[in-house]
Design a protein around this motif. Structure first.
Motif, short mmCIF file in Angstrom:
data_model
loop_
_atom_site.label_atom_id
_atom_site.label_comp_id
_atom_site.label_asym_id
_atom_site.label_seq_id
_atom_site.Cartn_x
_atom_site.Cartn_y
_atom_site.Cartn_z
N PHE A 31 -5.61 -15.90 4.45
CA PHE A 31 -5.85 -15.00 3.33
C PHE A 31 -4.51 -14.51 2.81
O PHE A 31 -3.68 -14.07 3.58
N ASP A 32 -4.29 -14.62 1.51
CA ASP A 32 -3.03 -14.19 0.91
C ASP A 32 -3.29 -12.98 0.02
O ASP A 32 -3.96 -13.10 -1.00
N ALA A 33 -2.77 -11.83 0.41
CA ALA A 33 -2.91 -10.62 -0.40
C ALA A 33 -2.00 -10.71 -1.61
O ALA A 33 -0.90 -11.27 -1.52
N PRO A 63 2.88 -8.04 1.29
CA PRO A 63 2.73 -7.96 2.74
C PRO A 63 2.86 -9.32 3.44
O PRO A 63 3.11 -9.38 4.63
N ASP A 64 2.71 -10.41 2.68
CA ASP A 64 2.72 -11.75 3.27
C ASP A 64 4.01 -12.53 3.03
O ASP A 64 4.23 -13.55 3.68
N ASP A 65 4.84 -12.09 2.06
CA ASP A 65 5.99 -12.89 1.68
C ASP A 65 7.25 -12.02 1.56
O ASP A 65 7.16 -10.85 1.20
N GLU A 116 -0.45 -15.73 -6.23
CA GLU A 116 -1.09 -14.42 -6.40
C GLU A 116 -0.17 -13.54 -7.25
O GLU A 116 1.05 -13.63 -7.17
N VAL A 117 -0.77 -12.66 -8.07
CA VAL A 117 0.00 -11.86 -9.03
C VAL A 117 -0.35 -10.38 -8.89
O VAL A 117 -1.52 -10.01 -8.75
N GLY A 118 0.68 -9.55 -8.98
CA GLY A 118 0.53 -8.10 -9.08
C GLY A 118 1.16 -7.65 -10.38
O GLY A 118 2.21 -8.16 -10.77
N VAL A 119 0.52 -6.70 -11.09
CA VAL A 119 1.00 -6.27 -12.40
C VAL A 119 0.97 -4.75 -12.48
O VAL A 119 0.04 -4.11 -12.00
N ALA A 120 2.00 -4.20 -13.12
CA ALA A 120 2.05 -2.77 -13.45
C ALA A 120 2.41 -2.65 -14.93
O ALA A 120 3.23 -3.42 -15.43
N ARG A 121 1.77 -1.71 -15.64
CA ARG A 121 2.03 -1.51 -17.07
C ARG A 121 2.34 -0.05 -17.34
O ARG A 121 1.84 0.83 -16.65
N ARG A 122 3.14 0.17 -18.37
CA ARG A 122 3.48 1.53 -18.75
C ARG A 122 3.68 1.59 -20.26
O ARG A 122 4.36 0.75 -20.84
N LEU A 123 3.08 2.61 -20.89
CA LEU A 123 3.25 2.87 -22.32
C LEU A 123 4.39 3.86 -22.50
O LEU A 123 4.43 4.90 -21.84
N LEU A 124 5.33 3.52 -23.39
CA LEU A 124 6.45 4.41 -23.68
C LEU A 124 6.40 4.83 -25.14
O LEU A 124 6.16 4.01 -26.03
#
Length: 146
Positions: A31-33, A63-65, A116-124
């Motif tokens: 399992f790849d988080a 946590p895996d890489d 696997e992808v993680g994303v963060a967004r921010r409005l300025l």
């Protein structure tokens, strides 16, 4: 029931437990988080000056890489900026970008070797860069100068 039958039952029971592996007829699957992406600066809704060069900062982890195996991409309103970003030893990532004339979204995307992808967004929010202003402070009104 022989040894093989007992092991099959134990393995089948083990597949029902919520471990970080999954089971199928082919055996165990890793399992790849997904990685974690976080924008740390500027803050959500923070005002930035039009035309300014702003450094956006964040963190990338998985946590895996290891950090050096992660691919980091920064986007400004869906256009990639700062290609080839690297993750420092402490997980920090950064990108310098030019502020447009209106509010915009920045996005940090972190991809691990398994896809696997993680994303963060921010409005300025953007403050317009209007003409400079001047104020005369001396001499005082009505002062007599010699």
């Amino acid at each position: 029931m022989g040894y093989a039958g007992a092991m099959r039952r134990l393995f089948t029971f083990g597949c029902l437990l919520p471990w970080s592996v999954s089971c199928n007829d082919g055996g165990l699957t890793r399992f790849d988080a997904p990685p974690k992406a976080r924008i740390t600066s500027p803050q959500e809704g923070e005002l930035v000056a039009e035309g300014a060069l702003v450094e956006v900062r964040g963190s990338a982890s998985d946590p895996d890489d290891a950090g050096d195996t992660l691919i980091v991409r920064w986007y400004q309103d869906d256009i990639e900026v700062c290609p080839g970003g690297a993750v420092s030893a402490d997980g920090a990532v950064r990108c310098a970008l030019l502020v447009p004339s209106q509010a915009f979204t920045i996005e940090l995307e972190v991809r691990d070797p398994e896809g696997e992808v993680g994303v963060a967004r921010r409005l300025l929010e953007v403050t317009p860069d209007g003409p400079p202003t001047a104020e005369i402070t001396a001499p005082l009104e009505g002062a007599i100068l010699y």
